[in-house]
Design a protein around this motif. Structure first.
Motif, mmCIF file in Angstrom:
data_model
loop_
_atom_site.group_PDB
_atom_site.id
_atom_site.type_symbol
_atom_site.label_atom_id
_atom_site.label_comp_id
_atom_site.label_asym_id
_atom_site.label_seq_id
_atom_site.Cartn_x
_atom_site.Cartn_y
_atom_site.Cartn_z
ATOM 1 N N ASP A 159 -37.380 31.351 6.472
ATOM 2 C CA ASP A 159 -37.092 32.759 6.719
ATOM 3 C C ASP A 159 -35.607 32.923 7.030
ATOM 4 O O ASP A 159 -35.215 33.230 8.147
ATOM 5 C CB ASP A 159 -37.950 33.264 7.887
ATOM 6 C CG ASP A 159 -37.782 34.753 8.129
ATOM 7 O OD1 ASP A 159 -37.381 35.459 7.183
ATOM 8 O OD2 ASP A 159 -38.040 35.199 9.263
ATOM 9 N N ASN A 160 -34.792 32.661 6.020
ATOM 10 C CA ASN A 160 -33.346 32.735 6.219
ATOM 11 C C ASN A 160 -32.694 33.103 4.893
ATOM 12 O O ASN A 160 -32.510 32.248 4.023
ATOM 13 C CB ASN A 160 -32.798 31.407 6.737
ATOM 14 C CG ASN A 160 -31.357 31.519 7.195
ATOM 15 O OD1 ASN A 160 -30.618 32.404 6.746
ATOM 16 N ND2 ASN A 160 -30.940 30.634 8.087
ATOM 17 N N GLU A 161 -32.358 34.361 4.732
ATOM 18 C CA GLU A 161 -31.826 34.841 3.451
ATOM 19 C C GLU A 161 -30.418 34.338 3.171
ATOM 20 O O GLU A 161 -29.917 34.488 2.056
ATOM 21 C CB GLU A 161 -31.839 36.368 3.420
ATOM 22 C CG GLU A 161 -30.979 37.029 4.473
ATOM 23 C CD GLU A 161 -31.064 38.550 4.444
ATOM 24 O OE1 GLU A 161 -30.176 39.192 5.011
ATOM 25 O OE2 GLU A 161 -32.028 39.067 3.837
ATOM 26 N N ASN A 162 -29.779 33.719 4.165
ATOM 27 C CA ASN A 162 -28.424 33.204 3.954
ATOM 28 C C ASN A 162 -28.399 31.782 3.403
ATOM 29 O O ASN A 162 -27.325 31.244 3.148
ATOM 30 C CB ASN A 162 -27.630 33.236 5.266
ATOM 31 C CG ASN A 162 -27.284 34.657 5.690
ATOM 32 O OD1 ASN A 162 -27.053 35.519 4.849
ATOM 33 N ND2 ASN A 162 -27.260 34.890 6.986
ATOM 34 N N LEU A 163 -29.572 31.173 3.227
ATOM 35 C CA LEU A 163 -29.628 29.810 2.723
ATOM 36 C C LEU A 163 -29.534 29.781 1.197
ATOM 37 O O LEU A 163 -30.155 30.587 0.502
ATOM 38 C CB LEU A 163 -30.922 29.123 3.153
ATOM 39 C CG LEU A 163 -31.101 28.800 4.638
ATOM 40 C CD1 LEU A 163 -32.444 28.111 4.852
ATOM 41 C CD2 LEU A 163 -29.960 27.923 5.154
ATOM 42 N N ILE A 164 -28.768 28.826 0.695
ATOM 43 C CA ILE A 164 -28.653 28.566 -0.739
ATOM 44 C C ILE A 164 -29.014 27.105 -0.973
ATOM 45 O O ILE A 164 -28.545 26.217 -0.250
ATOM 46 C CB ILE A 164 -27.215 28.810 -1.249
ATOM 47 C CG1 ILE A 164 -26.763 30.246 -0.963
ATOM 48 C CG2 ILE A 164 -27.096 28.470 -2.730
ATOM 49 C CD1 ILE A 164 -27.483 31.299 -1.753
ATOM 50 N N LEU A 165 -29.862 26.831 -1.973
ATOM 51 C CA LEU A 165 -30.257 25.461 -2.308
ATOM 52 C C LEU A 165 -29.775 25.126 -3.711
ATOM 53 O O LEU A 165 -30.080 25.845 -4.665
ATOM 54 C CB LEU A 165 -31.778 25.312 -2.223
ATOM 55 C CG LEU A 165 -32.375 23.958 -2.619
ATOM 56 C CD1 LEU A 165 -31.866 22.845 -1.705
ATOM 57 C CD2 LEU A 165 -33.904 24.027 -2.586
ATOM 58 N N ILE A 166 -29.024 24.040 -3.826
ATOM 59 C CA ILE A 166 -28.494 23.613 -5.121
ATOM 60 C C ILE A 166 -28.967 22.198 -5.418
ATOM 61 O O ILE A 166 -28.716 21.268 -4.641
ATOM 62 C CB ILE A 166 -26.954 23.658 -5.135
ATOM 63 C CG1 ILE A 166 -26.457 25.079 -4.857
ATOM 64 C CG2 ILE A 166 -26.418 23.154 -6.474
ATOM 65 C CD1 ILE A 166 -24.931 25.191 -4.786
ATOM 66 N N PHE A 167 -29.664 22.028 -6.550
ATOM 67 C CA PHE A 167 -30.094 20.711 -7.005
ATOM 68 C C PHE A 167 -29.154 20.196 -8.086
ATOM 69 O O PHE A 167 -28.896 20.894 -9.079
ATOM 70 C CB PHE A 167 -31.513 20.784 -7.599
ATOM 71 C CG PHE A 167 -32.619 20.715 -6.595
ATOM 72 C CD1 PHE A 167 -33.050 19.495 -6.098
ATOM 73 C CD2 PHE A 167 -33.223 21.870 -6.138
ATOM 74 C CE1 PHE A 167 -34.065 19.422 -5.173
ATOM 75 C CE2 PHE A 167 -34.244 21.822 -5.211
ATOM 76 C CZ PHE A 167 -34.674 20.584 -4.726
ATOM 77 N N LEU A 168 -28.680 18.984 -7.914
ATOM 78 C CA LEU A 168 -27.904 18.295 -8.944
ATOM 79 C C LEU A 168 -28.742 17.137 -9.459
ATOM 80 O O LEU A 168 -29.203 16.302 -8.688
ATOM 81 C CB LEU A 168 -26.585 17.759 -8.369
ATOM 82 C CG LEU A 168 -25.719 18.735 -7.580
ATOM 83 C CD1 LEU A 168 -24.439 18.035 -7.120
ATOM 84 C CD2 LEU A 168 -25.388 19.969 -8.393
ATOM 85 N N GLY A 169 -28.930 17.069 -10.770
ATOM 86 C CA GLY A 169 -29.761 16.012 -11.345
ATOM 87 C C GLY A 169 -30.892 16.619 -12.140
ATOM 88 O O GLY A 169 -31.168 17.818 -12.065
#
Length: 202
Positions: free
Chosen positions: A42-52
């Motif tokens: 519950d955190n709209e400021n989070l960004i998740l980036i996957f490399l691979g």
């Protein structure tokens, strides 16, 4: 300060907290635990980036379609992404040579990883922020995402020296001499990762 070319390319909000995950998207790396935890956070400021990439890339992109989740695939700009990030996450069930978490540590990222022995060994002496969770425990990981993700800080020179290539080589030579069964098992995991990378890149 996040000042590489990716800052302009993505143009994230200045309050965004960026979580980076690096590695082949295969069952042993368990990227779905990370994704389950992230979508429940519950955190709209989070960004998740996957490399691979590799086996699970297309299926995961279809299943977890969110404006805050980015599947980059293979990239030569891993260092730049690590410098862009605030935290590094790995849900691996097992590892061979977990050098990527050492690179993330060297960049000063908040480290979030499973409680497997390989990470414990690699993080010995690390004086930055670390949060651990049990393999497959996406609920605990959601809690970390909600409450614990924090900006990077500079690691100590002592830890950077510990994870130098020469020191790591000496460590694994010692392990080979003392426990060949353990080393053969770890070597197979390393080989699996190399094969996955080759299949993805060519």
């Amino acid at each position: 300060m996040k000042s590489n070319f990716l800052t302009q390319e993505y143009n994230f909000d200045k309050n965004a907290k960026i979580i980076i995950s690096v590695g082949s998207l295969i069952p042993r790396k368990d990227p779905e635990t990370i994704l389950k935890a992230f979508v429940q956070a519950d955190n709209e400021n989070l960004i998740l980036i996957f490399l691979g990439g590799v086996a699970l890339l297309d299926a995961l992109k279809r299943k977890y379609n969110s404006k805050n989740i980015y599947f980059v695939g293979h990239t030569d700009a891993v260092a730049e992404y690590l410098n862009l990030g605030d935290a590094f996450v790995s849900a691996s069930k097992s590892e061979g040579l977990p050098l990527m978490i050492a690179e993330a540590a060297a960049c000063g990222l908040h480290l979030i990883c499973t409680e497997i022995p390989q990470f414990t060994e690699m993080l010995e002496g690390f004086d930055g922020k670390v949060d651990r969770f049990k393999v497959g425990d996406h609920s605990s990981l959601t809690g970390i995402f909600n409450e614990r993700v924090s900006p990077k800080k500079n690691p100590s020179l002592r830890y950077l020296n510990k994870i130098s290539s020469e020191r790591m080589a000496d460590k694994y030579i010692e392990l080979y001499k003392n426990d060949t069964d353990w080393f053969n098992h770890q070597g197979q995991l390393v080989l699996d990762d190399v094969i996955s990378d080759i299949l993805f890149n060519y």
